[in-house]
Scaffold this motif. Structure first.
Motif, PDB file in Angstrom:
ATOM      1  N   MET A   1       0.821  -1.209   0.000  1.00  0.00           N
ATOM      2  CA  MET A   1       0.000   0.000   0.000  1.00  0.00           C
ATOM      3  C   MET A   1       0.856   1.260   0.000  1.00  0.00           C
ATOM      4  N   SER A   2       2.001   1.211   0.681  1.00  0.00           N
ATOM      5  CA  SER A   2       2.877   2.388   0.735  1.00  0.00           C
ATOM      6  C   SER A   2       3.380   2.783  -0.651  1.00  0.00           C
ATOM      7  N   VAL A   3       3.660   1.772  -1.498  1.00  0.00           N
ATOM      8  CA  VAL A   3       4.130   2.050  -2.862  1.00  0.00           C
ATOM      9  C   VAL A   3       3.003   2.652  -3.696  1.00  0.00           C
ATOM     10  N   ILE A   4       1.796   2.136  -3.551  1.00  0.00           N
ATOM     11  CA  ILE A   4       0.655   2.643  -4.321  1.00  0.00           C
ATOM     12  C   ILE A   4       0.321   4.073  -3.896  1.00  0.00           C
ATOM     13  N   GLN A   5       0.405   4.349  -2.627  1.00  0.00           N
ATOM     14  CA  GLN A   5       0.147   5.720  -2.142  1.00  0.00           C
ATOM     15  C   GLN A   5       1.175   6.684  -2.706  1.00  0.00           C
ATOM     16  N   ARG A   6       2.416   6.230  -2.795  1.00  0.00           N
ATOM     17  CA  ARG A   6       3.468   7.069  -3.413  1.00  0.00           C
ATOM     18  C   ARG A   6       3.167   7.285  -4.889  1.00  0.00           C
ATOM     19  N   ALA A   7       2.721   6.231  -5.562  1.00  0.00           N
ATOM     20  CA  ALA A   7       2.450   6.316  -6.998  1.00  0.00           C
ATOM     21  C   ALA A   7       1.326   7.300  -7.300  1.00  0.00           C
ATOM     22  N   GLU A   8       0.369   7.408  -6.390  1.00  0.00           N
ATOM     23  CA  GLU A   8      -0.732   8.365  -6.588  1.00  0.00           C
ATOM     24  C   GLU A   8      -0.214   9.800  -6.573  1.00  0.00           C
ATOM     25  N   LYS A   9       0.928   9.998  -5.923  1.00  0.00           N
ATOM     26  CA  LYS A   9       1.513  11.336  -5.819  1.00  0.00           C
ATOM     27  C   LYS A   9       2.674  11.548  -6.793  1.00  0.00           C
TER      28      LYS A   9
END
Length: 457
Positions: A363-371
């Motif tokens: 989830m941490s990687v996906i949250q970064r990808a959203e930004k």
């Protein structure tokens, strides 16, 4: 001269390569089948090879931990006491998964692993090697767990042939991963029991020339063994481009202790890939392969060799690499190119592709990808490589233009060798029969070579 002539003429497939290698690895032929992605080197293939006294490695790459465990169980059901190993692909970005896989090998008492894509000695490999070290009646350290390292560069080979670093042994001892006795036994021994020199081949490769790279690694082995006064030999094998008896005999003439094949085995009845892929491979020539960006570090133009005949994967993978370097986000891609990506390559909107891919990342990687738009684009583009491989393995005929089929020119060489015989049809090809055929015919080639020279003399 007559006696010597008779001895050479009697050469057969089981006599090729190193006698010591065959004895220590418990096999009849100095012929090894390398592991291929997602168990293309399947349980069934390993079973038929093992029954013929041939060592083969399960292709664990791309498989979840549970799936690897199931494949091992399946192999053991087919050959309760047969020889086999498991291929371990280095995962530098996920050392935890790598160590978990090594622990699975130890728990299942897997005595042989093929370490691929490693460029340095890792604690997980060292732990596997050290566990169960003993001394024989002569006082020599004996390895219960053997490591065959696959490399394509001499500098990579060197780190595995020199003694295991003391720093890693100390780290494992401090962690309680090994005992003090095992740490003591590990001092001064190399990690590798065998080193496979992989030149121009299917999958990841530096495209090296066998006649240059192989001897350099062999000379390096000889120097290192002399420098450290090793009691046990480090065996050197040849891989890449070996798909017919002439290539095999050339490898043995160069001094190979064993040979390893890959591409030719995925076009057999036992291979764990689709029939349509086997149809495509069975008509490939030596000129029908090319290099394309691969899933592993595609952003750095990491390349692997693939089949180009009958599929557009090679062209499209290169396009992915080009677009990744040209654009900073998915939104910045022009509409015409985006339409091509969605309709011809992904068969879905890029947003949907990202949403689906998110399931495989923390989830941490996906949250970064959203930004971070570039990271989001990376995740979407990387999924193309996994989708194209899955389409080929599943035989999704409507997506044949995107099939990713790792393959080297050895496939075309074998097709030429068997043209006009029953083996022209892949359904009549069996991995064990191919192995024996290549080895026996290679022996005949070498007998002919020596006979002609004796006669000439």
């Amino acid at each position: 001269m007559d006696n010597e002539y008779v001895r050479i003429k009697a050469l057969n497939g089981k006599a090729l390569g190193s006698d010591e290698f065959r004895k220590e690895f418990g096999i009849e032929y100095a012929y090894v089948v390398g592991g291929m992605y997602k168990a293309i080197t399947s349980a069934e293939m390993i079973a038929v090879l093992s029954r013929r006294g041939i060592l083969a490695f399960l292709g664990s790459g791309g498989l979840r931990h549970e799936a690897v465990s199931q494949e091992i169980s399946s192999i053991r059901e087919k050959i309760s006491d047969g020889v086999f190993g498991v291929n371990i692909i280095h995962t530098p970005k996920n050392t935890e998964a790598e160590e978990k896989l090594i622990d699975l090998m130890l728990d299942n008492e897997i005595r042989f692993i093929e370490a691929a894509a490693f460029i340095s000695v890792t604690p997980s490999l060292v732990k596997y090697k050290i566990k169960g070290l003993t001394r024989n009646e002569h006082g020599d350290v004996v390895s219960r767990n053997r490591i065959m390292v696959k490399i394509s560069r001499s500098e990579a080979a060197e780190v595995f042939m020199r003694p295991i670093p003391d720093s890693i042994i100390s780290e494992l001892l401090c962690r309680g991963a090994i005992t003090a006795s095992e740490a003591d036994l590990a001092a001064g021994i190399p990690l590798a029991d065998a080193v496979t020199v992989e030149t121009d081949s299917g999958g990841h490769t530096d495209g090296g020339v066998a006649y240059a790279v192989f001897p350099s690694v062999m000379y390096l082995r000889d120097r290192i063994m002399k420098e450290y006064n090793y009691r046990s030999k480090i065996y050197i094998g040849a891989a890449g481009g070996i798909g017919d008896p002439d290539a095999a005999s050339a490898a043995f003439m160069m001094g190979a202790d064993y040979i390893m094949t890959g591409s030719v085995n995925q076009c057999t009845a036992e291979a764990g890939t689709s029939d349509i892929v086997k149809d495509m491979l069975s008509i490939a020539t030596v000129h029908d392969t090319d290099y394309a960006p691969s899933a592993d570090m595609f952003e750095m133009n990491s390349r692997s060799q693939v089949l180009k005949r009958g599929t557009l994967y090679c062209v499209r993978a290169k396009k992915i690499y080009e677009l990744y370097n040209r654009y900073d986000s998915l939104e910045s891609i022009d509409s015409q190119t985006r339409d091509m990506l969605e309709k011809r390559m992904f068969h879905d909107s890029l947003e949907n592709v990202f949403a689906e891919s998110a399931r495989y990342y923390p989830m941490s990687v996906i949250q970064r990808a959203e930004k971070e738009p570039k990271l989001k684009m990376f995740i979407v583009f990387k999924s193309y490589f996994h989708r194209s491989s899955k389409a080929a393995l599943n035989g999704d005929e409507k997506d044949i233009s995107n099939f990713q089929i790792n393959c080297g020119p050895a496939m075309g060489a074998f097709n030429s060798f068997v043209k006009g015989t029953r083996l022209e049809n892949w359904r009549d090809r069996h991995a064990d029969e191919i192995a024996v055929l290549i080895m026996e015919k290679a022996a005949e080639k070498m007998n002919e070579f020596f006979r002609e020279r004796f006669i000439a003399g």
